[in-house]
Structures are given as C-alpha cells and as structure tokens.
Design a protein around this motif. Structure first.
Motif, PDB file in Angstrom:
ATOM      1  N   ALA A   1      11.050  23.256  37.325  1.00  0.00           N
ATOM      2  CA  ALA A   1      10.926  21.813  37.558  1.00  0.00           C
ATOM      3  C   ALA A   1      12.229  21.240  38.107  1.00  0.00           C
ATOM      4  O   ALA A   1      12.228  20.406  39.013  1.00  0.00           O
ATOM      5  N   LYS A   2      13.331  21.684  37.569  1.00  0.00           N
ATOM      6  CA  LYS A   2      14.624  21.152  37.973  1.00  0.00           C
ATOM      7  C   LYS A   2      15.050  21.691  39.344  1.00  0.00           C
ATOM      8  O   LYS A   2      15.448  20.923  40.230  1.00  0.00           O
ATOM      9  N   GLN A   3      14.929  22.994  39.531  1.00  0.00           N
ATOM     10  CA  GLN A   3      15.457  23.596  40.749  1.00  0.00           C
ATOM     11  C   GLN A   3      14.528  23.446  41.947  1.00  0.00           C
ATOM     12  O   GLN A   3      14.941  23.661  43.088  1.00  0.00           O
ATOM     13  N   SER A   4      13.289  23.053  41.696  1.00  0.00           N
ATOM     14  CA  SER A   4      12.405  22.718  42.816  1.00  0.00           C
ATOM     15  C   SER A   4      12.888  21.451  43.508  1.00  0.00           C
ATOM     16  O   SER A   4      12.585  21.222  44.689  1.00  0.00           O
ATOM     17  N   LEU A   5      13.646  20.621  42.794  1.00  0.00           N
ATOM     18  CA  LEU A   5      14.174  19.380  43.361  1.00  0.00           C
ATOM     19  C   LEU A   5      15.531  19.587  44.028  1.00  0.00           C
ATOM     20  O   LEU A   5      16.011  18.709  44.723  1.00  0.00           O
ATOM     21  N   TRP A   6      16.148  20.732  43.767  1.00  0.00           N
ATOM     22  CA  TRP A   6      17.391  21.033  44.451  1.00  0.00           C
ATOM     23  C   TRP A   6      17.075  21.436  45.895  1.00  0.00           C
ATOM     24  O   TRP A   6      15.965  21.874  46.197  1.00  0.00           O
ATOM     25  N   THR A   7      18.065  21.290  46.784  1.00  0.00           N
ATOM     26  CA  THR A   7      17.806  21.533  48.208  1.00  0.00           C
ATOM     27  C   THR A   7      18.776  22.551  48.771  1.00  0.00           C
ATOM     28  O   THR A   7      19.988  22.441  48.589  1.00  0.00           O
ATOM     29  N   ILE A   8      18.186  23.544  49.431  1.00  0.00           N
ATOM     30  CA  ILE A   8      18.972  24.452  50.278  1.00  0.00           C
ATOM     31  C   ILE A   8      18.375  24.321  51.674  1.00  0.00           C
ATOM     32  O   ILE A   8      17.324  24.897  51.960  1.00  0.00           O
ATOM     33  N   PRO A   9      18.998  23.549  52.543  1.00  0.00           N
ATOM     34  CA  PRO A   9      18.386  23.268  53.840  1.00  0.00           C
ATOM     35  C   PRO A   9      18.299  24.470  54.765  1.00  0.00           C
ATOM     36  O   PRO A   9      17.399  24.538  55.596  1.00  0.00           O
ATOM     37  N   ASP A  10      19.203  25.425  54.626  1.00  0.00           N
ATOM     38  CA  ASP A  10      19.181  26.585  55.504  1.00  0.00           C
ATOM     39  C   ASP A  10      18.152  27.601  55.013  1.00  0.00           C
ATOM     40  O   ASP A  10      18.230  28.097  53.882  1.00  0.00           O
ATOM     41  N   GLN A  11      17.198  27.907  55.855  1.00  0.00           N
ATOM     42  CA  GLN A  11      16.106  28.791  55.451  1.00  0.00           C
ATOM     43  C   GLN A  11      16.606  30.176  55.066  1.00  0.00           C
ATOM     44  O   GLN A  11      16.135  30.763  54.076  1.00  0.00           O
TER      45      GLN A  11
END
Length: 593
Positions: free
Chosen positions: A519-529
C-alpha cells in the motif's frame, strides 16, 4: 611743325583715353550683364536646376571680385553692396535647399527591410549601384580590408539626391557656412537613425525597468537586442559612416566628429540596455542570455573597432568594449557561482513519493544547455588565463556542480523518516543524473569513470532499500530455531516439527507486513522504467523464493482451517503480480482506491 606735333599727340592721347574708357565701360557693362543674368538664375532658386544655380553663384562671385578692384569707379560700392546682398540671399537659399533635402530624404529605414536582411532585399556597397542597376564592383572584388568593406550596407539616400547634397554641402562650406551645414546634417541623420532604431523596436530601459521584468520577458527582449546590435553595427552605422563620407567627399569638413555626434544617442541607447541587464541581480537563469549577449558583442568587436576608430568616437567605442567586458565578467562569475547556488539550495519542495527532485531536473537541464555554448564557454575560460585545456577546465567545473547537487540531495534525503523511501529518493535522483549524462555531450567531459562511480552509488542505494524495506518480511518466512518444544499434538506439527500456531502467526505477520508495504510503496514513484523494473526484480528475487518455499513446506498446516484464506491469503503468483504494482506513484494508488 612743333605745334602740329603737339596737337597730333594730344589727339592720339585723347583717342587712346577714349578707347580705354570705352573698353572699361564695356567690361563694366559685361560684368553688369553677367550679374543681372546670374541674379535672374539665383532668384529662381536652386531647386529646379542646381548646376546652373551654382554656376550663377560662381559668376556672381567673379563679378564681385571684378568690382572690388575698381575702387575709382564711382558706382563700385553700390554694385558690390547689391552683389553681396544677392550672394547672402543665395547662401540662405542653398542652406534652405540643403536642409530641405536632408529632412525630406532622411527617413527611417523600413524595419522589415532590416529584419529580412540579406535574404529578400537588394543591398549595395557602392553609391551608384541602385541608380545604374549594375552590380557593385565591391561585391565582385571584396576588399581585403575590413575598414573599406565591413558589410554590404543599405542605400540610405539615393544617388541622384546624394550628388545634389554633395554639391550643396561643398557650396555651403565654400561660403563659410560650415557650422550650419554641420548642424543640419547631424540633426537630420541623427533623427533618421533614432527613428530607424525606434521603429525596429529599440527602447530605452532603466536599471529599474530591467529589474522589474520577468525572466521570460527579458529573454525575449535580449533575443531582439542581439538582432538589433547586428543590424546596427553591420547595416545602419556602416551605412551612416559611408553616407557621411560620400556627402562630404573631398570637402574640408570634420566628418568624424559629425558621425560621432549623430550616432552617439542611438548607439548608447542600445548599449544601455546591455549595461542594465549585466548590472541587474544575478541568477543562474540569466547565464545563458548573458552568454548570448557576450557572444554577439565579441562577434561584433571588429566592426565596432573599425566604425568607431577615430578619437571623436572614443566614448562610443569604449562604451561598447566596456559592455563586452562587463558581460564577460558577469557571465564568468555567474557560471562559476552556480556550484555554490546548487550546494546551498534550500528550496522547501517536498517530494513525498521519492521521485526525482525539481532541483535535480533544473541542474541537469542547466548543464545540458551549457553544451550549446561550448564556443562561448571556451572564450570565457581563455579569459581565466590558467593555461589549462579548456575542456579539462569545463570538466572540473561540471564535476564540482554535480558533486554540489549530490551533496544537496544527501541533505534533502534526510527529510524522509522512512529509510527505505530515503534510499528510493537517492536512487531516483542519482540514476537520473547518470542517465542524463550518458545521453548528452556531458559524458565526454565528465568521463566514463564518473558514470561508473555513480552507477555504483545507485546500486548501493538499491541494495540498502531491499534490506531496510523487505528484510523483516523475509525474516517472517524463516523458521530456523522455531521448532516445537513438544507441547503440541503430532497432528499440529509439520514434518519439521514446527507448530500450526506458529505457522498461522507467521502467515498472518507476512500478510500484514506485505500489505502495508504494498500500500505504501505503490504510492512511491520511480519514473525511470529501467530502474523501476530492476528494483521490482530485485525484490522478487529475494521474496518470492522464500515465500514459495514457505507455502510448500507449511501450507498444509493451514489448509484445513475453517478460513484458510485468512492465513494463506496470497499465492506466490499473486505476490509477484502485486510486486509489479510498486513504484507507480499516486495515480496508481488512486485508481486502486
């Protein structure tokens, strides 16, 4: 015989006196006729037939010289007075004609003509090119001297009028009216040059005006300013210099001083904007427009030194070269000061999802743009007089900027209370730096060692993230040292001797921790695929084998429970699928809700 001889000599003398008197009278009458004819021509004015008018003035002056030698002639003084009055009137007419022609034909140059130069319009480097329709000799055989052929210049006044102005100016100066000629020419051409610049878009701005303007508006004005400088130094001012030379060709006239005075106001207005911008409050965003301005001033330096070479133009020349020096100094200090700006950035922008920070994007874009100015930067580095290779110097400065950014990011990462998110933040930003450098010209300056060193930093943060974020979850799937003490019934024990109650507790603990992290890390963002998939795979490589083994070994202990899904909530495939939803950012989280 003697009385007869005396009488004959007296008669001969009288005859000679009569002849001389008749000749003198005829000469005087001839001069009077010439004066009357000249008067008739002069009274018509110089507008219709300038050549005849100027000849008449010349004849009248000759008549004046004739009578000035006839002091014994009783009417001499009256004739001279009349002639001088007529000559004064002719001087006023010539002055009026010169002024009329100068004002009528000193019109501002069409700005469209200037802005489209040289692609759509005919420009000439010779005064009679337009009138004759022929090609300019200078265009076929350009002079090797920058002094004689700076650039193709516009015809400011057509050749037919130019020849009239030359003749009128010559007559004015011969008549002793040099100051009037000077003033008329200077005022007319100064007004025309000022209007040309004004119609082009040149405006006088104070330091306060520049300080109040937004950067976007300033950049637009500076883009136009660089264009105006090229037009002024390559078209308008060479045209004015050339026109002045042609109008006063072969005439004893202070052309240099006249040109300096007519050009001064317009040029100094142009330069004042550059001074105001160079002296305005400094910021990294202004570096590129500073280099644009310095670049154009450096480019125009040869023209400036030729156009304003004489002593009367020294103030203009020094103002232009002073602006170039000020722009160079400001650009150098702004460029070298960027490292400190980055290091001390205290922007409060909070990146809650650990994505790439705006500061990182800003700095990387700044560095990329620098490579559009390599030639200008080379000029700036040459001014440092270090004797070092300019590319090496640029590499040193860029390395310091990147290190300053990294130091700042390290400080910003400490704002995160979650150490796992701190690692994601650092991995995101360092990875962004590495990929941006690899895809730009910066890689040739910073070098492969820099890229490899920072890729290792990304990997270190990824490994640290796995440990701090998923270590406890993996630990719940370990049963080492957790064997039963013998109090449980045989049916409640696995083949490894682990109790059902312990397995149920481990499944519940795994489910709770996994759901919380998901739940928490689904909201974190890593923009580079690439980085996102790499981290997901790294988690899966640690978590999935442990979970699959745990389910295979102990799943049978909870399958017969009334609510087995309470414990065995996720299949290994389900866990793998959910791992694929990590690091998608807020939007993904909102869709799930």
């Amino acid at each position: 015989m003697r009385p007869i001889q005396v009488s004959r000599q007296a008669a001969q003398m009288a005859h000679d006196n009569i002849d001389r008197a008749i000749k003198a009278a005829n000469d005087i009458l001839a001069q009077v006729v010439i004066a009357r004819e000249a008067e008739a021509t002069i009274l018509k004015g110089p507008h219709q037939d300038l050549e005849s008018y100027l000849k008449a003035v010349g004849h009248l002056k000759e008549v004046a010289d004739f009578f000035s030698l006839k002091e014994n002639f009783k009417s001499c003084e009256r004739f001279l007075n009349d002639i001088n009055i007529l000559l004064s009137k002719s001087s006023l007419m010539i002055e009026g004609e010169f002024k009329k022609l100068m004002i009528t034909h000193s019109k501002p140059v069409d700005p469209d003509l200037l802005l489209c130069w040289p692609s759509k319009h005919q420009w000439a480097s010779d005064g009679d090119a337009e009138a004759s329709g022929g090609n300019s000799g200078d265009s076929k055989h350009p002079s090797k001297s920058l002094e004689t052929a700076i650039y193709m210049t516009p015809i400011l006044i057509i050749p037919r009028i130019l020849s009239r102005l030359h003749a009128l100016a010559q007559q004015l100066i011969q008549d002793g009216n040099q100051q009037s000629c000077y003033r008329i020419y200077r005022d007319a051409r100064s007004s025309a040059l000022g209007m040309s610049l004004q119609k082009l878009g040149v405006e006088k701005l104070s330091n306060d005006d520049v300080e109040r303007m937004q950067l976007d508006a300033l950049e637009a004005k500076i883009g136009k300013w660089t264009q105006f400088m090229r037009i002024a130094m390559r078209l308008l001012l060479p045209g004015e210099r050339k026109l002045c030379d042609e109008v006063f060709d072969g005439i004893s006239f202070n052309k240099d001083q006249c040109f300096a005075e007519l050009a001064g106001t317009g040029v100094l207005t142009l330069l004042s904007f550059g001074d105001a911008f160079a002296e305005s409050k400094r910021s990294p965003e202004k570096l590129f427009v500073l280099m644009d301005m310095y670049e154009v001033m450096h480019e125009l330096r040869p023209e400036i030194e030729v156009i304003f070479k004489d002593s009367f133009c020294s103030e203009i020349r020094e103002a232009a070269l002073g602006l170039m020096k000020l722009l160079k100094q400001t650009a150098q200090e702004t460029f070298l000061g960027f490292e400190e700006v980055v290091e001390k950035d205290t922007s409060k922008t909070n990146v809650h999802d650990g994505t790439v920070h705006p500061l990182t994007i800003y700095v990387i874009n700044h560095v990329k743009f620098l490579f559009d100015y390599q030639s200008t930067l080379k000029l700036l580095f040459q001014e440092f007089e270090t004797g070092s290779d300019t590319e090496f110097e640029l590499g040193v400065v860029l390395t310091k900027i990147m290190q300053a950014l990294q130091n700042n990011l390290d400080g910003k990462s400490k704002q995160y209370k979650d150490p796992a998110l701190m690692c994601i933040f650092l991995a995101n930003n360092i990875h962004y730096m590495v990929m941006s450098v690899r895809r730009s010209e910066a890689k040739d300056v910073l070098g492969g060692d820099w890229i490899q060193r920072h890729r290792r930093i990304v990997q270190q943060n990824a490994n640290q993230y796995k440990r701090v974020a998923w270590g406890k979850v993996v630990q719940t799937l370990s049963v080492q040292g957790a064997s039963s003490t013998g109090t449980s019934a045989p049916s409640d024990l696995s083949s490894s001797g682990v109790s059902r109650a312990m397995i149920k507790e481990r499944f519940k603990s795994f489910n709770m921790q996994f759901e919380e992290l998901h739940a928490k890390q689904s909201l974190w963002t890593i923009p580079d695929q690439e980085l996102r998939e790499t981290l997901r795979l790294a988690i899966a490589e640690v978590l999935l084998p442990a979970y699959r083994s745990f389910v295979q070994r102990f799943g049978n202990l909870v399958e017969n429970e009334k609510k087995p899904r309470k414990y065995l909530k996720y299949s290994p495939e389900g866990v793998d699928q959910l791992l694929g939803e990590l690091f998608e950012g807020q939007q993904s989280g909102e869709q799930k809700q």
